[in-house]
Design an enzyme around this catalytic site. Structure first.
Site, PDB file in Angstrom:
ATOM      1  N   GLY A 136      -3.179  64.539 -16.957  1.00  0.00           N
ATOM      2  CA  GLY A 136      -3.251  63.090 -16.832  1.00  0.00           C
ATOM      3  C   GLY A 136      -2.601  62.615 -15.549  1.00  0.00           C
ATOM      4  N   HIS A 144       5.170  61.894 -21.638  1.00  0.00           N
ATOM      5  CA  HIS A 144       4.238  60.828 -22.028  1.00  0.00           C
ATOM      6  C   HIS A 144       4.894  59.969 -23.097  1.00  0.00           C
ATOM      7  CE1 HIS A 144       1.811  64.541 -21.220  1.00  0.00           C
ATOM      8  NE2 HIS A 144       1.209  63.732 -20.368  1.00  0.00           N
ATOM      9  N   SER A 156      33.623  40.570  14.239  1.00  0.00           N
ATOM     10  CA  SER A 156      34.444  40.511  15.437  1.00  0.00           C
ATOM     11  C   SER A 156      35.183  41.831  15.638  1.00  0.00           C
ATOM     12  CB  SER A 156      35.413  39.341  15.374  1.00  0.00           C
ATOM     13  OG  SER A 156      36.071  39.332  14.138  1.00  0.00           O
ATOM     14  N   ASP A 208      34.815  26.625  20.305  1.00  0.00           N
ATOM     15  CA  ASP A 208      34.601  27.790  19.454  1.00  0.00           C
ATOM     16  C   ASP A 208      35.947  28.490  19.241  1.00  0.00           C
ATOM     17  OD1 ASP A 208      32.981  29.921  18.166  1.00  0.00           O
ATOM     18  OD2 ASP A 208      33.850  31.102  19.796  1.00  0.00           O
TER      19      ASP A 208
END
Ligand SMILES: *[C@@H]1O[C@H](CO)[C@@H](O)[C@H](O)[C@H]1NC(C)=O
Length: 619
Positions: free
Chosen positions: A78, A249, A493, A599
């Protein structure tokens, strides 16, 4: 499909008709969207040019035209067990694989076509299938037809599963599971070496007879096209249960347990190895050579399979078994079954005056499903060498001959760090306005890593400066600070600083021996900026730390005056006021504070430079 029907399947069918409109199961949707079996089979011809596909009969086979005639090996079953079996077609393994629909045997006619017209039949054909009623009947019928037509064909049925013992198994007998692929590999390699059919069949059978496997799964798999499993239905596993012995199965196993992995593996190994278990001692695993196969049923992560494999090998040690070959990977699945199986091959003498089972296992093959890259020589060398030296120890920094005044260097660095500490509240304030408030971006994190403890004499860098003798060699002294910074700063950083400083060491090392002038420093710093720019898109104008870095380096290069360079840096840092952020976390955080504050990272770095240049006090 009926051949594989388990009680659970029956129940699903029953609930299917009770609830005629189940919502589209996720898996079915996946198959609709990502493609079905035919396209999956077709992919094998794309990834391995030596195989072809007969779409109508779902036969994957080796293209003719490769080497001399040999015994052909055919298998199948299968679908839903990929890479079994189509992906095992290739040189040194299968000659053809025949696929049914999901979990259902191919028809006898499909198999007959494979045997009689898709492989080389001159030297004969070995057909190997797993012990499932449907497969045995359909492959068997095809084999009989081929024999009747005058072909030399042998059929071997593999039943390696010990999941269900003799008593409970009754007439059903042992099923075939993942260990079957070892039969394929060994018989495929022998066929490729040119052995005749009787020998290939004999060795395949010996392999099958010395093979035991056991599976375990956390859940049943959902079969496309069927209703999704109801987790509350009788027979379904609860979240913390594992089915020991589950087939490929969804067949029920022997027991269910709520156990840890070590306990589960202990149970499984006992089922495989306990000689006193009358119900289950199918093979006496007593060879000096044992092969271990740990197989993913399809839904276990690679990480988990690794953990499982290590546990299995450890516990096998307790049984006195040290496998000579260990295969761990995905060889035979149950769609995306959240489980695994363990197979053990008790290697025996093949008595054919030819290669051993291990040699056959080691033989090269060209099938995309066979994953076993480690060669015989590597296995048998038993190399246990390791490398224990630590390349990061200070001793590894070789002097460069680039001299500097180490006392002045130490002093300047201390001033720089102290300046950073003093402006820290301001950086924090800026960062709260424009940043994320947790000080996660820019220099703030670095400043924190370095600042507060400085006054308590516990700053990693300051401590390092105090405790370590500077050497006067620019490369050595800078290089010795790098690991201290790497270990005390993290985040973006931290990584940027680490890259920059490592690049600085590298650049300094390239300079000619002699006195390190400010021109030379500037040249090295320029190189470092360039190195940094490979890893971050940040450039002046992006409102990042780079806004303070570049002007410092440029000005130092032009004027040779560090004070002037530091002033330029601070001017540029102040100039970030009003710049919108285009990089870093400040972008996502958004907000409007950027008009009013610089900043924080750029401001912090500029402050550090001012300190370094001796200007901070007068700033
Ligand atoms: C296969 O199963 C049958 C029963 O269906 C059993 O009689 C037989 O022994 C099994 N074969 C192997 C190889 O385990």
């Amino acid at each position: 499909m009926g051949f594989y029907e388990t009680p659970e399947d029956k129940q699903i069918r029953a609930s299917d008709s009770a609830n005629p409109a189940p919502k589209l199961p996720v898996r079915l949707a996946a198959i609709v969207i990502f493609g079905g079996q035919d396209t999956a089979l077709e992919s094998l011809t794309i990834t391995n040019p030596s195989v072809a596909l007969d779409v109508a009969n779902k036969i994957v086979y080796r293209r003719p035209g490769y080497g001399p005639s040999q015994v052909s090996i055919i298998s199948g079953g299968g679908s839903g067990h990929e890479p079994s079996f189509g992906a095992f077609v290739g040189q040194g393994l299968l000659s053809a694989g025949v696929a049914g629909t999901i979990f259902a045997s191919p028809s006898a006619e499909q198999v007959r076509k494979a045997i009689m017209s898709r492989v080389d039949t001159e030297k004969g054909v070995l057909v190997t299938v797993m012990n499932y009623t449907g497969d045995v009947l359909n492959f068997g019928m095809a084999v009989e037809k081929a024999k009747a037509a005058g072909l030399k064909v042998e059929m071997l049925v593999v039943g390696d599963d010990v999941g269900v013992g003799r008593e409970k198994g009754g007439k059903v007998g042992r099923r075939g599971i993942a260990g079957t692929v070892l039969v394929h590999k060994i018989s495929g390699a022998l066929a490729a070496r040119g052995a005749p059919l009787d020998q290939v069949y004999k060795v395949a059978k010996l392999t099958a007879n010395n093979l035991v496997s056991i599976g375990a799964s956390l859940d049943h798999v959902h079969v496309p096209g069927r209703a999704p499993l109801d987790p509350n239905a009788e027979g379904s596993l609860s979240a913390d249960e594992v089915e020991v012995g589950m087939g490929i199965h969804n067949e029920a196993g022997s027991e269910r347990a709520k156990v840890s992995l070590p306990e589960l593996i202990k149970t499984m190994l006992t089922m495989l190895l306990d000689k006193n278990d009358k119900d289950r001692a199918f093979v006496n695993v007593n060879s000096n050579e044992v092969v271990l196969l740990v197989n993913n049923l399809g839904g276990v992560s690679v990480l988990e399979l690794g953990g499982i494999t290590t546990e299995v090998v450890k516990q096998l040690g307790g049984w006195g078994i040290r496998p000579v070959r260990i295969l761990s990977g995905t060889y035979m699945t149950s769609l995306n079954g959240p489980g695994f199986s363990i197979s053990l091959l008790n290697v025996v003498n093949t008595d054919i005056g030819g290669p051993s089972m291990i040699e056959l296992l080691d033989d090269p093959s060209e099938a995309t499903g066979w994953a076993s890259p480690v060669s015989k020589n590597t296995w048998e060398a038993k190399n246990t060498n390791t490398r224990e030296d630590d390349a990061t120890s200070d001793q590894s920094v070789k002097p460069s001959g680039l001299k500097m005044d180490s006392a002045a260097f130490k002093e300047a660095l201390t001033w720089g760090l102290e300046a950073l500490v003093e402006v820290e509240p301001e950086i924090t304030r800026f960062d709260t306005v424009v940043g994320d408030g947790d000080c996660g971006i820019g220099l703030k994190r670095g400043a924190e890593g370095l600042n507060a403890p400085i006054y308590r004499g516990r700053s990693p860098v300051l401590k390092h400066l105090k405790e370590t003798q500077t050497t006067g060699d620019a490369v050595v002294d800078v290089a010795n600070i790098v690991p201290v910074i790497e270990n005390s700063m993290d985040g973006t950083s931290g990584a940027l600083f680490a890259i920059f400083l490592n690049a600085l060491v590298h650049s300094l090392r390239k300079l000619p021996a002699g006195e390190a002038s400010s021109q030379l420093w500037s040249q090295a710093l320029k190189d470092s900026c360039e190195a940094l720019s490979k890893y971050t898109p940040a450039r002046p104008g992006d409102r990042t730390i780079v806004d303070a870095l570049y002007p410092f380096v440029d000005t130092l290069g032009q004027s040779g005056d560090i004070k002037e360079a530091a002033r330029a840096s601070m001017k540029a840092a102040e100039g970030t006021k009003g710049m919108p952020a285009s990089l870093g976390r400040a972008v996502y955080v958004g907000g409007s504070g950027f008009e009013s504050v610089p900043d924080p990272g750029a401001f912090g770095l500029a402050s550090f430079f001012l300190g370094l240049s001796g200007l901070y006090k007068s700033f």
